[in-house]
Design an enzyme around this catalytic site. Structure first.
Site, PDB file in Angstrom:
ATOM      1  N   GLU A 129       0.848  -1.175   0.000  1.00 29.06           N
ATOM      2  CA  GLU A 129       0.000   0.000   0.000  1.00 29.06           C
ATOM      3  C   GLU A 129       0.889   1.232   0.000  1.00 29.06           C
ATOM      4  OE1 GLU A 129      -4.379   0.934   1.671  1.00 29.06           O
ATOM      5  OE2 GLU A 129      -3.404  -0.924   2.142  1.00 29.06           O
ATOM      6  N   GLU A 161      -2.592  -0.113  13.042  1.00 31.59           N
ATOM      7  CA  GLU A 161      -3.725   0.304  12.221  1.00 31.59           C
ATOM      8  C   GLU A 161      -5.040   0.008  12.940  1.00 31.59           C
ATOM      9  OE1 GLU A 161      -4.013  -1.858   8.567  1.00 31.59           O
ATOM     10  OE2 GLU A 161      -5.230  -0.270   7.665  1.00 31.59           O
TER      11      GLU A 161
HETATM   12  C1  BGC Z   1      -5.274   2.391   4.652  1.00 27.88           C
HETATM   13  C2  BGC Z   1      -5.774   3.464   5.564  1.00 27.88           C
HETATM   14  C3  BGC Z   1      -6.669   4.318   4.746  1.00 27.88           C
HETATM   15  C4  BGC Z   1      -7.845   3.442   4.438  1.00 27.88           C
HETATM   16  C5  BGC Z   1      -8.977   4.137   3.800  1.00 27.88           C
HETATM   17  C6  BGC Z   1      -6.431   1.555   4.263  1.00 27.88           C
HETATM   18  O1  BGC Z   1      -6.122   0.482   3.480  1.00 27.88           O
HETATM   19  O2  BGC Z   1      -4.225   1.678   5.191  1.00 27.88           O
HETATM   20  O3  BGC Z   1      -4.998   3.945   6.504  1.00 27.88           O
HETATM   21  O4  BGC Z   1      -6.976   5.556   5.237  1.00 27.88           O
HETATM   22  O5  BGC Z   1      -7.451   2.301   3.716  1.00 27.88           O
HETATM   23  O6  BGC Z   1      -9.972   3.313   3.528  1.00 27.88           O
END
Ligand code: BGC
Length: 884
Positions: A487, A769
């Site tokens: 990501e 997260e």
């Molecule tokens: C990310 C997040 C992001 C989110 C939004 C994720 O996959 O890691 O931090 O803001 O998606 O949907």
């Protein structure tokens, strides 16, 4: 109250800083750079600041200039001389003098050196790269580019101007140029690309010389992002742009520049078989050609380079500083995990624990390997319950490097891949793996540290350290969500929430304002603020749509930067970004001012994303109404927008946005506020944002009742956190604001899941997260999206600094700030300091014999407000009334 005095012979103890860079800096972007300096003590009445510069063009004679400025023009003082030209070099210092400019006996500051980058007309190099037909996608064999040149005059100075489509590392005469990694960094390459400047004087010599360049795919054409990722997003050919300019002692300038027409630039396949930012690098040392970046190397088998087209008007000089290595991390433990014998040859696999999760890379001392033998290096943030590396949460971003030996000893580190991990395994090792064989360094963009915190609770100190590490790990060229899995995107919502904390911990003015330029570019290109910037059309996120919080970063980030630094220019430059976001979303509001029309986007609003009650595989399924969250956040944006308009003197906008704000607040309350201080969503998030965003301010009784209800909910949850991204930064501020400090402390100090200190209790060394990225039974959260290094939930830190530490800016740039520590949670000591644009502010308190002693340092040019009294610059020791 005591005040410490003490004279000094220098009023300005450190060299002035230029723009938002720190230290000496080459290749700056602005022709009229502003300068800032800090006074060690209050300058005498009627004194002036004498700014002196020595400026010089390469090949030219130095010119001295000086000017007297008001002493309080010391933050971002406008450039008072004629603009700097391309390549011009400056040495600047500041001295406190009398009105006539006479010496008062106080010495000048140390000297700051800086110089301009190349202007477009002076950039004559072309991008050059492989001239062979390359594989169309992924895992391409990476090239080396080389050139030889002759220097006939003794060298006074030399500069290398360097950029790349892809990534580049340069060498001159066999020596590495600079320490930067991932050069030139990630910008929206279609619109802008950074060109970096290096001082290579010491590397160039009289006679024959050579320069060489390693090239990587990087963000330019490497596979970007999740859901399979997208390769070749910006282009499919990589190339280097290099312009070397040498100033002779006799004043002549000689330059050598990359090009495909003079036939002296050559390219060949190098030892990097492939390198992907996320997946890792494969390096075959057998393909090394010793001496390739030295003069006299036989490159007859190399091919002439091909020119790679790129519009030179889009190349620019950076306003942020490069990604560089910072600390070295020694392994906390090295354990053998498996030995295998093959034809009498024993190899061992080792598990290394570095004790700290972060963005880092190992440099390995490879030795004792026969030619062709492979060492395989894997990385992960955490271990599975069975003790193996948890690589599945990296998804495609496998962080797997392979080194193939040529039989010789070598120190090796991947060049064009970046990793984030705490644990690593090394397979294929011969003999014992010693700590001395490993040199591990963490990487992030160069930024000045500006915030410190410490208190009597060790778990809180660890939390603060975890927040710092998650920030560092994710401030690598752009602000990312996470640094490890496939990501690593500039998710706008994450930085929206974290920017007040980020601006306290580091000087991020240059870093984030550079990124904001890309946000604006993407807004113009896409007609809205995309979910992440730079934008890449990935999976369900392929079509940008306006969503609250994420899009609101367009307003919240400039505002956070302005409150911290007081730099009005950031707001001027963000004006169109802010304006267009407000106008766009205004058109989506219902007549009552509520944002309830769904974006035409599969997931709808993300709302209180990652609410702990949402199922692991559906983080948008929060308890709090998405319309409520969207409206509250947008109302906050409209409030910032009218404040911004006020700073910029746009009266019409102020009026317009103020009435929009009033209208929205009315509609918000009509829809979402119920009888007796209850909100339509009876959740911590709903109360927190309604209170913290001031949406209940015109009805104090309701606000008080809402605060009471929030406190009650916190009690009912037994101190467990019940909010996701949207509510988390604001629960503690809302509790404190409504007089519920005890509940705020109980949430902060809870160690139950979910809570901040639960992560600490479970051994986290970064912020996660998900509240339960690691579940209480030690297993990894099964959600497809589980990172151990996200900064968003660390946004609680700004409350920690303002409420436990006690420091909070009241005016932009900290010209006035509040010192107001509120004690609780059994803490007996707390301290925070912050390097404001005007110097260090410090608040340090201790409970002693039942009273609270506060030590306070107020920098020159600021005023501290303590319990309604104002303190000008100085050092104070105060006794405070009981504090809550
Ligand atoms: C990310 C997040 C992001 C989110 C939004 C994720 O996959 O890691 O931090 O803001 O998606 O949907």
């Amino acid at each position: 109250m005591e005040q410490a005095g003490g004279g000094c012979s220098v009023f300005v103890g450190a060299a002035p800083e230029v723009e938002h860079y720190h230290g000496d800096v080459l290749g700056i972007a602005r022709h009229r750079p502003r300068l800032s300096w800090v006074y060690l003590q209050e300058p005498p009445q009627d004194a002036r600041a004498k700014l002196s510069v020595v400026r010089r063009f390469p090949g030219g004679a130095p010119r001295n200039q000086s000017v007297l400025l008001n002493v309080d023009d010391n933050v971002l003082a406008e450039w008072p001389f004629e603009p700097l030209g391309s390549r011009e070099r400056v040495k600047a210092s500041v001295q406190v003098v009398d009105v006539q400019g006479h010496d008062l006996g106080y010495g000048p500051s140390p000297v700051r050196k800086f110089e301009m980058g190349l202007d477009i007309n002076d950039r004559i190099a072309d991008f050059v790269g492989p001239s062979w037909g390359e594989a169309e996608t992924d895992h391409r064999h990476l090239p080396l580019v080389r050139n030889e040149f002759n220097v006939s005059k003794s060298v006074k100075s030399a500069r290398l101007y360097l950029s790349a489509l892809g990534l580049v590392q340069a060498e001159i005469n066999g020596q590495r140029v600079g320490m930067d990694e991932l050069t030139p960094g990630w910008t929206v390459y279609r619109n802008r690309l950074e060109c970096w400047t290096y001082d290579v004087t010491a590397m160039v010599r009289l006679g024959a010389n050579a320069m060489g360049f390693w090239l990587g795919d990087g963000w330019y054409r490497g596979r970007l992002g999740f859901d399979g990722g997208i390769p070749n997003y910006y282009g499919d050919s990589i190339g280097v742009l290099a312009q070397l300019e040498i100033e002779g002692e006799d004043g002549t300038i000689t330059s050598f520049q990359s090009n495909a027409w003079d036939r002296s630039w050559k390219v060949s396949k190098g030892p990097i078989l492939c390198s992907d930012l996320y997946e890792g690098e494969i390096y075959d040392a057998r393909l090394e050609e010793p001496g390739w970046s030295l003069p006299g190397f036989d490159d007859s088998s190399w091919l002439p380079v091909a020119e790679i087209a790129y519009d030179p008007a889009k190349i620019e000089n950076p306003e942020l500083q490069a990604v560089v290595p910072h600390e070295h991390h020694r392994p906390a433990s090295i354990q053998p995990i498996l030995s295998s014998k093959n034809d009498g040859d024993t190899t061992t696999a080792w598990m290394i624990d570095f004790g700290q999760n972060c963005t880092q890379r190992m440099r390995l001392h490879i030795h004792g390997l026969p030619a062709g033998a492979e060492v395989s290096i894997r990385h992960a943030e955490v271990l599975e319950k069975d003790g193996s590396l948890a690589t599945h949460i990296l998804r495609r971003g496998q962080e797997h490097d392979v080194y193939i030996s040529n039989g010789k000893d070598a120190w090796w580190e991947p060049r064009f891949s970046m990793h984030a991990f705490r644990y690593a395994t090394i397979e294929g090792w011969r003999g014992q793996l010693e700590a001395e064989d490993i040199d591990c360094r963490d990487y992030y963009s160069q930024m000045e540290p500006t915030g410190w915190f410490h208190c009597s609770n060790e778990m809180l100190n660890r939390l603060n350290s975890n927040i710092l590490w998650s920030m560092r790990s994710n401030f690598v060229s752009i602000p990312t969500d996470c640094p490890q899995r496939d990501e690593r995107m500039g998710w706008t919502g994450d930085i929206d929430l974290f920017s007040p904390t980020a601006t306290y911990l580091y000087d991020v003015q240059g870093f984030l304002s550079s990124w904001l330029r890309d946000v604006r570019i993407e807004q113009v290109t896409n007609g809205t603020i995309p979910f992440f910037v730079p934008f890449v059309p990935l999976g369900v996120w392929a079509k940008p749509q306006a969503i609250a919080i994420w899009g609101d970063a367009a307003v919240a980030v400039p505002w956070a930067l302005y409150m911290e630094g007081g730099d009005k220019r950031i707001l001027e430059e963000a004006h169109d970004l802010v304006h267009d976001w407000i106008e766009e979303v205004r058109s989506y509001l219902s007549p009552d001012g509520v944002w309830d029309r769904k974006p035409g986007f599969k997931l709808g609003q993300l709302g209180d994303w990652l609410d702990p009650t949402a199922p692991p595989d559906n983080p948008t399924q929060a308890m709090t109404s998405k319309e409520l969250v969207a409206t509250a956040y947008f109302a906050r944006s409209v409030e910032y927008a009218y404040k911004i308009a006020g700073v910029l003197g746009n009266d019409e906008e102020v009026e317009d946005y103020q009435s929009l704000h009033e209208h929205m607040v009315k509609g918000y309350k009509a829809r979402f506020a119920k009888e007796g201080g209850r909100m339509a969503s009876d959740t911590q998030c709903a109360y927190a944002i309604s209170i913290a965003f001031g949406l209940l301010n015109d009805d104090p009784a309701f606000k008080e009742a809402a605060g009471d209800r929030l406190a009650e909910l916190v009690k009912q949850s037994h101190g467990k956190v019940s909010t996701g991204f949207a509510g988390t930064p604001f629960v503690l501020p809302a509790l404190t604001e409504t007089g519920h400090s005890d509940e705020a402390y109980s949430l902060l100090l809870s160690t139950e899941c979910p809570s901040w200190l639960y992560q600490v209790r479970m051994g986290g060394t970064t912020t996660w997260e998900r509240w339960d990225s690691l579940r209480p039974d030690g297993s990894i959260n099964p959600g497809g999206m589980t990172s151990f290094n996200h900064y968003a939930l660390g946004s609680v830190a700004s409350w920690i600094y303002s409420t436990i530490g006690g420091l909070r800016a009241l005016e932009p740039g900290w010209t006035r700030f509040e010192v107001n520590p509120r004690l609780g949670g059994g803490l007996t000591q707390g301290e925070t300091s912050h390097l404001t644009p005007r110097g260090l502010a410090l608040s340090s308190w201790k409970v002693e014999n039942g009273s609270v002693r506060l030590h306070l340092e107020v920098p020159v040019g600021t005023v501290a407000s303590v319990a309604g009294r104002e303190y000008r610059s100085g050092v104070y020791d105060l006794t405070l009334e009981s504090r809550k």
